[in-house]
Design a protein around this motif. Sequence first.
Motif, mmCIF file in Angstrom:
data_model
loop_
_atom_site.group_PDB
_atom_site.id
_atom_site.type_symbol
_atom_site.label_atom_id
_atom_site.label_comp_id
_atom_site.label_asym_id
_atom_site.label_seq_id
_atom_site.Cartn_x
_atom_site.Cartn_y
_atom_site.Cartn_z
ATOM 1 N N ALA A 6 0.837 -1.204 0.000
ATOM 2 C CA ALA A 6 0.000 0.000 0.000
ATOM 3 C C ALA A 6 0.868 1.250 0.000
ATOM 4 O O ALA A 6 0.585 2.208 -0.730
ATOM 5 C CB ALA A 6 -0.932 -0.002 1.202
ATOM 6 N N LEU A 51 -8.630 5.151 9.292
ATOM 7 C CA LEU A 51 -8.612 4.215 8.173
ATOM 8 C C LEU A 51 -7.993 2.875 8.556
ATOM 9 O O LEU A 51 -6.999 2.831 9.273
ATOM 10 C CB LEU A 51 -7.812 4.800 7.009
ATOM 11 N N THR A 52 -8.588 1.803 8.071
ATOM 12 C CA THR A 52 -7.977 0.476 8.184
ATOM 13 C C THR A 52 -7.164 0.243 6.915
ATOM 14 O O THR A 52 -7.273 1.011 5.953
ATOM 15 C CB THR A 52 -9.045 -0.622 8.317
ATOM 16 N N ASP A 54 -7.714 -1.988 4.767
ATOM 17 C CA ASP A 54 -8.695 -2.225 3.699
ATOM 18 C C ASP A 54 -9.240 -0.911 3.148
ATOM 19 O O ASP A 54 -9.475 -0.785 1.944
ATOM 20 C CB ASP A 54 -9.841 -3.101 4.202
ATOM 21 N N ASP A 55 -9.455 0.067 4.019
ATOM 22 C CA ASP A 55 -9.891 1.394 3.564
ATOM 23 C C ASP A 55 -8.824 2.031 2.677
ATOM 24 O O ASP A 55 -9.143 2.674 1.673
ATOM 25 C CB ASP A 55 -10.166 2.313 4.762
ATOM 26 N N VAL A 57 -6.596 0.447 0.833
ATOM 27 C CA VAL A 57 -6.598 -0.276 -0.448
ATOM 28 C C VAL A 57 -7.759 0.214 -1.320
ATOM 29 O O VAL A 57 -7.587 0.442 -2.525
ATOM 30 C CB VAL A 57 -6.681 -1.795 -0.210
ATOM 31 N N ASP A 58 -8.930 0.405 -0.740
ATOM 32 C CA ASP A 58 -10.081 0.917 -1.487
ATOM 33 C C ASP A 58 -9.810 2.324 -2.013
ATOM 34 O O ASP A 58 -10.161 2.667 -3.142
ATOM 35 C CB ASP A 58 -11.340 0.922 -0.613
ATOM 36 N N TRP A 59 -9.172 3.148 -1.192
ATOM 37 C CA TRP A 59 -8.847 4.516 -1.584
ATOM 38 C C TRP A 59 -7.898 4.519 -2.780
ATOM 39 O O TRP A 59 -8.059 5.279 -3.713
ATOM 40 C CB TRP A 59 -8.224 5.257 -0.390
ATOM 41 N N ALA A 61 -7.592 2.078 -4.988
ATOM 42 C CA ALA A 61 -8.320 1.534 -6.138
ATOM 43 C C ALA A 61 -9.184 2.616 -6.799
ATOM 44 O O ALA A 61 -9.322 2.620 -8.025
ATOM 45 C CB ALA A 61 -9.185 0.363 -5.708
ATOM 46 N N GLU A 62 -9.736 3.511 -6.004
ATOM 47 C CA GLU A 62 -10.556 4.593 -6.555
ATOM 48 C C GLU A 62 -9.730 5.557 -7.396
ATOM 49 O O GLU A 62 -10.234 6.175 -8.317
ATOM 50 C CB GLU A 62 -11.235 5.375 -5.430
ATOM 51 N N ARG A 63 -8.464 5.704 -7.071
ATOM 52 C CA ARG A 63 -7.616 6.672 -7.768
ATOM 53 C C ARG A 63 -6.735 6.075 -8.846
ATOM 54 O O ARG A 63 -6.057 6.779 -9.559
ATOM 55 C CB ARG A 63 -6.741 7.420 -6.759
ATOM 56 N N SER A 64 -6.706 4.765 -8.943
ATOM 57 C CA SER A 64 -5.865 4.112 -9.946
ATOM 58 C C SER A 64 -6.609 3.894 -11.231
ATOM 59 O O SER A 64 -7.764 3.864 -11.329
ATOM 60 C CB SER A 64 -5.380 2.761 -9.435
#
Length: 64
Positions: A6, A51-52, A54-55, A57-59, A61-64
């Motif tokens: 991350a 943030l965890t 997982d949060d 990783v989601d963040w 993914a939203e920007r990639s």
Amino acid sequence: MSERQARYALSKLGYGLHKSRVHNIHADNLGGYSIYDLYGNYVVAGSRFELTIDDVVDWIAERS
């Protein structure tokens, strides 16, 4: 995704990852992660270290 992966993914996007070092969780520091801008050195997500991983990783993914 591990914390190391991350951090690497965030650095490629121009961001960094802070991990809380607090031992006693309180309202201003919830013991998780915070994402900051590398160049402006300001927090973009998780200002209370809520943030965890997982949060994070989601963040990413939203920007990639």
